[in-house]
Design a protein around this motif. Structure first.
Motif, short mmCIF file in Angstrom:
data_model
loop_
_atom_site.label_atom_id
_atom_site.label_comp_id
_atom_site.label_asym_id
_atom_site.label_seq_id
_atom_site.Cartn_x
_atom_site.Cartn_y
_atom_site.Cartn_z
N VAL A 1 0.73 -1.24 0.15
CA VAL A 1 0.02 -0.04 0.01
C VAL A 1 0.88 1.22 -0.10
O VAL A 1 1.91 1.41 0.58
N PHE A 2 0.42 2.26 -0.72
CA PHE A 2 1.19 3.58 -0.82
C PHE A 2 -0.17 4.67 -0.38
O PHE A 2 -0.98 4.61 -1.11
N PHE A 3 0.04 5.31 0.82
CA PHE A 3 -1.22 6.24 1.19
C PHE A 3 -0.95 7.55 0.56
O PHE A 3 0.38 8.27 0.52
N THR A 4 -1.79 8.15 0.20
CA THR A 4 -1.75 9.44 -0.41
C THR A 4 -2.77 10.51 0.29
O THR A 4 -3.33 10.04 1.40
N ASN A 5 -3.02 11.67 -0.28
CA ASN A 5 -3.65 12.63 0.50
C ASN A 5 -5.06 12.65 -0.10
O ASN A 5 -6.11 13.46 0.17
N SER A 6 -5.31 12.12 -1.26
CA SER A 6 -6.51 12.21 -2.18
C SER A 6 -6.91 10.97 -3.24
O SER A 6 -5.82 10.42 -3.35
N GLY A 7 -7.97 10.84 -3.61
CA GLY A 7 -8.09 9.86 -4.66
C GLY A 7 -7.48 10.21 -6.05
O GLY A 7 -6.96 9.32 -6.30
N ALA A 8 -7.40 11.40 -6.40
CA ALA A 8 -6.69 11.85 -7.62
C ALA A 8 -5.13 11.52 -7.62
O ALA A 8 -4.71 10.83 -8.56
N GLU A 9 -4.62 11.59 -6.18
CA GLU A 9 -3.15 11.27 -5.97
C GLU A 9 -3.01 9.87 -6.20
O GLU A 9 -2.01 9.32 -6.54
N ALA A 10 -4.07 9.10 -5.67
CA ALA A 10 -3.85 7.50 -5.78
C ALA A 10 -4.10 7.25 -7.24
O ALA A 10 -3.07 6.36 -7.46
N ILE A 11 -4.96 7.75 -7.96
CA ILE A 11 -4.72 7.49 -9.39
C ILE A 11 -3.35 7.90 -10.04
O ILE A 11 -2.89 7.15 -10.85
N GLU A 12 -2.93 9.08 -9.85
CA GLU A 12 -1.40 9.33 -10.24
C GLU A 12 -0.54 8.20 -9.83
O GLU A 12 0.30 7.86 -10.79
N GLY A 13 -0.58 7.80 -8.83
CA GLY A 13 0.49 6.75 -8.32
C GLY A 13 0.32 5.40 -9.03
O GLY A 13 1.11 4.82 -9.31
#
Length: 396
Positions: A92-104
């Motif tokens: 898992v990699f935690f992000t600040n938002s859904g959009a950042e999750a998509i980027e990753g």
């Protein structure tokens, strides 16, 4: 009173100032009460007054809010374990938002392809009418032209297939395809669940071509469809999964998770975030998982969702000239209307009912997962009033 838009960039047409919430209700700055069937766009799964959730955050604030990702913290170790176990992913990699999750997720898919073949063009197949976020990479794979056009040129190598049309996907596969990305249930595009044939077909295509299957469950995941993640209902598993919204129940946190095969493509320095998965955000994730289990949230959704669907079907039968379809999964439901979805939502809001739109003709409901049947009845009684008024206006 000052103009509330005086110092805000005008990207939203706001109309109400909410000041507090309780259970599944919101209150504005005049004291007016609203029944919330939107949950902050599928975020506030536990409603607005879960004391255990709030206390968990308060306790974490007293201990540690932030350290950089150069170090471990106990909450992020626990949160990663809970999300990996709950999703069936490995890392898992935690992000600040859904959009950042998509980027990753997109970066991970391209890195995997690059390690196999440094000449890979990293092509990505996305779906028409999809929505994946507002950042440049997320917009690039969002299948609605008016979201993309003002910001072009976007990232290259993206083509669009038709959702639930496997042949249209197969036609776009090339030797440079590195990923297929889709929502398990299309949200902004009109609340369309994937067909079993389609999603299993995508899984087979990805296996055959050794490319990443990315499922976006930012909106439809975390219990909204009655299972923790919607893909579980299809008997398949993605290679990369994105999550956000109800993952933190209001605390800004997202994540992308992957199987070991794909996760191993990321090396130190390939990706990073300052705030993602900090102790406060990770504690929110931990508490959400704990409360979901303790309060049997998934079982509750499985009980009340069919009730909501039944009541909406009855409403559609009562107003066939205004409601042309009812569709969705669990507590993510859309009413396809012929009388202007924005006007329906506006009129409902005036009567104290918070609803959402999706696309050009769908009234969307994504209530807190803790909603009770009597609250559903109250909300649909207001919606009935709105359609009755519309019906009377047409007769006149």
């Amino acid at each position: 009173m000052k103009d509330p838009d005086l110092h805000l960039i005008h990207t939203y047409n706001r109309s109400i100032t909410f000041v507090r919430g309780e259970e599944v209700y919101l209150y504005d700055n005049t004291g007016k009460k609203y029944l919330d069937l939107g949950a902050g766009i599928a975020v506030s799964a536990l409603g607005y007054s879960n004391e255990e959730f709030k206390q968990g955050l308060k306790d974490q604030i007293d201990q540690l809010i932030h350290v950089s990702n150069l170090y471990y913290t106990e909450p992020v170790i626990k949160a990663s374990e809970l999300l990996a176990k709950g999703s069936g992913m490995d890392r898992v990699f935690f992000t600040n938002s859904g959009a950042e999750a998509i980027e990753g997720a997109l970066k991970l898919a391209r890195k995997y392809a690059y390690l196999k073949n440094k000449d890979s063009k990293g092509e990505i197949i996305a779906m028409n009418h999809s929505f994946h976020g507002r950042t440049m990479g997320a917009v690039s794979v969002t299948g609605t032209e008016h979201y993309r056009e003002p910001f072009e040129p976007l990232i290259g190598g993206v083509s669009f297939a038709e959702y639930n049309d496997l042949v249209s996907v197969e036609k776009l596969i090339t030797k440079d395809t590195c990923a297929i990305i889709l929502e398990t249930v299309q949200g902004e595009g009109g609340i369309y669940p994937a067909s079993e044939e389609f999603i299993k077909g995508i899984r087979e295509i990805c296996d055959k071509n050794d490319i990443a299957m990315i499922l976006d469950e930012i909106q439809c995941g975390m219990g909204r469809t009655g299972t923790l993640f919607a893909f579980e209902q299809y008997g398949i598993k993605p290679d990369i999964l994105t999550s956000a919204k109800a993952l933190g129940c209001g605390v800004p946190v997202g994540a992308f998770a992957a199987t070991e095969k794909f996760a191993a493509a990321m090396y130190p320095g390939d990706h990073g975030t300052t705030y993602g998965g900090n102790p406060l955000a990770a504690q929110a994730v931990c508490k959400v998982f704990e409360i979901f289990e303790k309060e049997q949230i998934l079982a509750h959704v499985a009980e009340v969702a069919p009730y909501l669907y039944k009541k909406l079907k009855q409403l559609a039968e009562k107003y066939p000239s205004f409601i042309s379809d009812v569709r969705g999964k669990g507590l993510l439901v859309g009413l396809e209307v012929t009388c202007g979805n924005s006007e329906i939502v506006k009129r409902a809001m005036e009567k104290g009912l918070v609803l959402l739109t999706a696309g050009a003709d769908v009234v969307r409901m994504a209530p807190p997962l803790v909603i009770q049947k009597e609250q559903i009845d109250a909300g649909l009684a207001i919606l009935d009033e709105v359609f009755l008024e519309r019906s009377m206006a047409v007769k006149v």
